[in-house]
Design a protein around this motif. Structure first.
Motif, short mmCIF file in Angstrom:
data_model
loop_
_atom_site.label_atom_id
_atom_site.label_comp_id
_atom_site.label_asym_id
_atom_site.label_seq_id
_atom_site.Cartn_x
_atom_site.Cartn_y
_atom_site.Cartn_z
N PHE A 39 0.83 -1.19 0.00
CA PHE A 39 0.00 0.00 0.00
C PHE A 39 0.88 1.25 0.00
O PHE A 39 0.64 2.18 -0.78
N LYS A 40 1.86 1.30 0.87
CA LYS A 40 2.69 2.50 0.98
C LYS A 40 3.52 2.72 -0.29
O LYS A 40 3.67 3.86 -0.74
N VAL A 41 4.02 1.66 -0.89
CA VAL A 41 4.76 1.80 -2.16
C VAL A 41 3.83 2.35 -3.23
O VAL A 41 4.19 3.27 -3.97
N HIS A 42 2.61 1.81 -3.31
CA HIS A 42 1.63 2.28 -4.29
C HIS A 42 1.32 3.75 -4.06
O HIS A 42 1.30 4.55 -5.01
N ALA A 43 1.09 4.14 -2.80
CA ALA A 43 0.76 5.53 -2.48
C ALA A 43 1.90 6.47 -2.86
O ALA A 43 1.67 7.53 -3.45
N ASN A 47 0.02 8.68 -5.54
CA ASN A 47 -0.49 9.90 -4.92
C ASN A 47 -0.35 9.78 -3.40
O ASN A 47 -1.01 8.94 -2.79
N GLU A 48 0.48 10.62 -2.82
CA GLU A 48 0.74 10.53 -1.38
C GLU A 48 -0.48 10.93 -0.55
O GLU A 48 -0.49 10.69 0.66
N ILE A 49 -1.51 11.48 -1.17
CA ILE A 49 -2.74 11.75 -0.43
C ILE A 49 -3.34 10.44 0.08
O ILE A 49 -4.04 10.43 1.10
N PHE A 50 -3.05 9.33 -0.57
CA PHE A 50 -3.53 8.03 -0.07
C PHE A 50 -3.00 7.77 1.34
O PHE A 50 -3.68 7.17 2.16
N LEU A 51 -1.77 8.22 1.64
CA LEU A 51 -1.20 8.05 2.98
C LEU A 51 -2.00 8.84 4.01
O LEU A 51 -2.26 8.36 5.11
N LEU A 52 -2.37 10.07 3.65
CA LEU A 52 -3.19 10.89 4.56
C LEU A 52 -4.56 10.26 4.76
O LEU A 52 -5.09 10.24 5.88
N ARG A 105 -10.82 6.94 -10.04
CA ARG A 105 -11.60 5.97 -9.26
C ARG A 105 -10.86 4.63 -9.19
O ARG A 105 -10.81 3.99 -8.14
N GLU A 106 -10.26 4.24 -10.29
CA GLU A 106 -9.49 2.98 -10.33
C GLU A 106 -8.27 3.06 -9.41
O GLU A 106 -7.95 2.09 -8.71
N LEU A 107 -7.60 4.21 -9.38
CA LEU A 107 -6.46 4.38 -8.47
C LEU A 107 -6.90 4.25 -7.01
O LEU A 107 -6.22 3.62 -6.20
N CYS A 108 -8.05 4.83 -6.69
CA CYS A 108 -8.60 4.70 -5.33
C CYS A 108 -8.91 3.23 -5.02
O CYS A 108 -8.59 2.74 -3.94
N ARG A 109 -9.54 2.57 -5.97
CA ARG A 109 -9.88 1.16 -5.77
C ARG A 109 -8.62 0.32 -5.55
O ARG A 109 -8.54 -0.49 -4.63
N ASP A 110 -7.59 0.55 -6.39
CA ASP A 110 -6.35 -0.21 -6.26
C ASP A 110 -5.69 0.05 -4.90
O ASP A 110 -5.21 -0.87 -4.24
N SER A 111 -5.66 1.33 -4.50
CA SER A 111 -5.06 1.69 -3.22
C SER A 111 -5.81 1.03 -2.07
O SER A 111 -5.20 0.45 -1.15
N LEU A 112 -7.12 1.11 -2.10
CA LEU A 112 -7.94 0.55 -1.04
C LEU A 112 -7.82 -0.97 -0.99
O LEU A 112 -7.84 -1.57 0.09
N GLN A 113 -7.66 -1.61 -2.15
CA GLN A 113 -7.48 -3.07 -2.18
C GLN A 113 -6.17 -3.48 -1.50
O GLN A 113 -6.07 -4.59 -0.98
N VAL A 153 -3.50 16.06 8.58
CA VAL A 153 -4.05 15.37 9.72
C VAL A 153 -3.05 15.40 10.85
O VAL A 153 -1.87 15.16 10.63
N ARG A 154 -3.52 15.72 12.06
CA ARG A 154 -2.68 15.71 13.24
C ARG A 154 -3.37 14.95 14.35
O ARG A 154 -4.57 15.05 14.51
N VAL A 155 -2.58 14.22 15.12
CA VAL A 155 -3.09 13.58 16.31
C VAL A 155 -2.90 14.55 17.45
O VAL A 155 -1.80 15.05 17.66
N THR A 156 -3.97 14.87 18.15
CA THR A 156 -3.85 15.82 19.26
C THR A 156 -3.26 15.13 20.47
O THR A 156 -3.46 13.94 20.68
#
Length: 157
Positions: A39-43, A47-52, A105-113, A153-156
């Motif tokens: 997943f991280k390699v794909h992101a 698109n590094e937004i997948f990491l966020l 949409r396909e990139l999102c699907r691949d990332s989520l898979q 995104v931040r963790v408080t």
């Protein structure tokens, strides 16, 4: 530290981030074929937004694990203006808008898979209580939220 090399400004910040970080940490992953590593390699290559977006899902899953209430677990993310990535990203000139939307949409699907088995103990099918959060539609909205709002995104602590 967490044993993976991630650095924090204090033990309090590390402890606050630990539940979310633990779900997404590849520092102690033993194989490059592990779903989270893939997943991280794909992101990073698409698109590094997948990491966020994965961080948001991890935060939602953490809240859900303690509250057992999906609507409250989605706060504050449901209050941020967001549409699916394929509806908000600017289509490059000379590209078919329909083809462009389908590609995103396909990139999102691949990332989520790749992400789903990493978060669901190896299963590519999320349990029913996570089906909404781990759907292409919801994931696309998270990616679109970052694209459209340019937020982090931040963790408080």
């Amino acid at each position: 530290g967490t044993g993976c090399g991630e650095l924090y400004c204090s033990e309090a910040c590390r402890d606050a981030a630990a539940p979310v970080h633990r779900r997404l940490c590849v520092g102690l992953v033993e194989s490059s074929s592990a779903p989270l590593y893939q997943f991280k390699v794909h992101a990073m290559s698409t698109n590094e937004i997948f990491l966020l977006s994965a961080q948001v899902i991890s935060q939602i899953l953490q809240k859900l694990s303690t509250s057992r209430d999906l609507p409250s677990s989605l706060v504050p993310f449901v209050h941020i203006q967001h549409k699916p990535w394929w509806d908000v990203a600017a289509c490059p000139k000379g590209t078919s808008p329909a083809k462009f939307r389908a590609t995103l949409r396909e990139l999102c699907r691949d990332s989520l898979q790749l992400l789903t088995p990493a978060l669901c103990g190896g299963s590519s099918v999320p349990p029913p209580e996570l089906a909404v959060v781990l759907s292409v539609e919801f994931y696309g909205q998270l990616v679109g939220m970052f694209e459209q709002n340019n937020v982090g995104v931040r963790v408080t602590s």
